[in-house]
Scaffold this motif. Structure first.
Motif: not given
Length: 145
Positions: A129, A121, A126, A30
């Protein structure tokens, strides 16, 4: 996962000065994805993102999740910060680095680092994780074999 924590998983004991403190582990993938987006997409110009995982967990819970994913016995053992520094120095880590790393872990023990943010996000559109997903993937890839 650092080599010290990987070694702890392999031996069955994550001996760290974190007590019952919790942290919102963020997946390195990420972080890399946010960095790549920030470097290649104009919409990130001037933005600052606080990156965390989706929830804060303690090292005891992290050990339990790793144990479940690997089928190994893994436990968290809280150790005193001075003993942790001494062990790291004995293993070849420079003393200043050992003290710095220990300080970061003690911060977790003291409740710093448990806040969850939505930076992943905001940057990627999104959610981050989860630690659970990371553990299952790492176990399946044989990282703790």
């Amino acid at each position: 996962m650092s080599s010290a924590r990987r070694s702890g998983v392999l031996t069955g004991t994550l001996a760290l000065p974190t007590g019952d403190g919790r942290t919102a582990f963020v997946d390195a993938e990420d972080i890399a994805e946010v960095a790549a987006a920030a470097l290649t997409e104009d919409r990130h110009s001037g933005r600052i993102y606080q990156l965390t995982g989706p929830r804060a967990i303690g090292f005891g819970e992290a050990a339990d999740l790793i144990a479940a994913a690997t089928g190994r016995t893994v436990r968290h053992l809280d150790v005193e910060p001075g003993a942790f520094v001494d062990r790291m120095v004995h293993e070849g880590v420079p003393a200043d680095t050992a003290r710095l790393l220990t300080g970061l872990l003690v911060d977790i023990r003291d409740g710093r680092g448990q806040d969850v943010s939505d930076g992943v996000e905001q940057a990627l559109g999104r959610p981050p994780r989860s630690f659970e997903d990371y553990v299952v993937e790492a176990a399946a890839a044989g990282h703790w074999s």
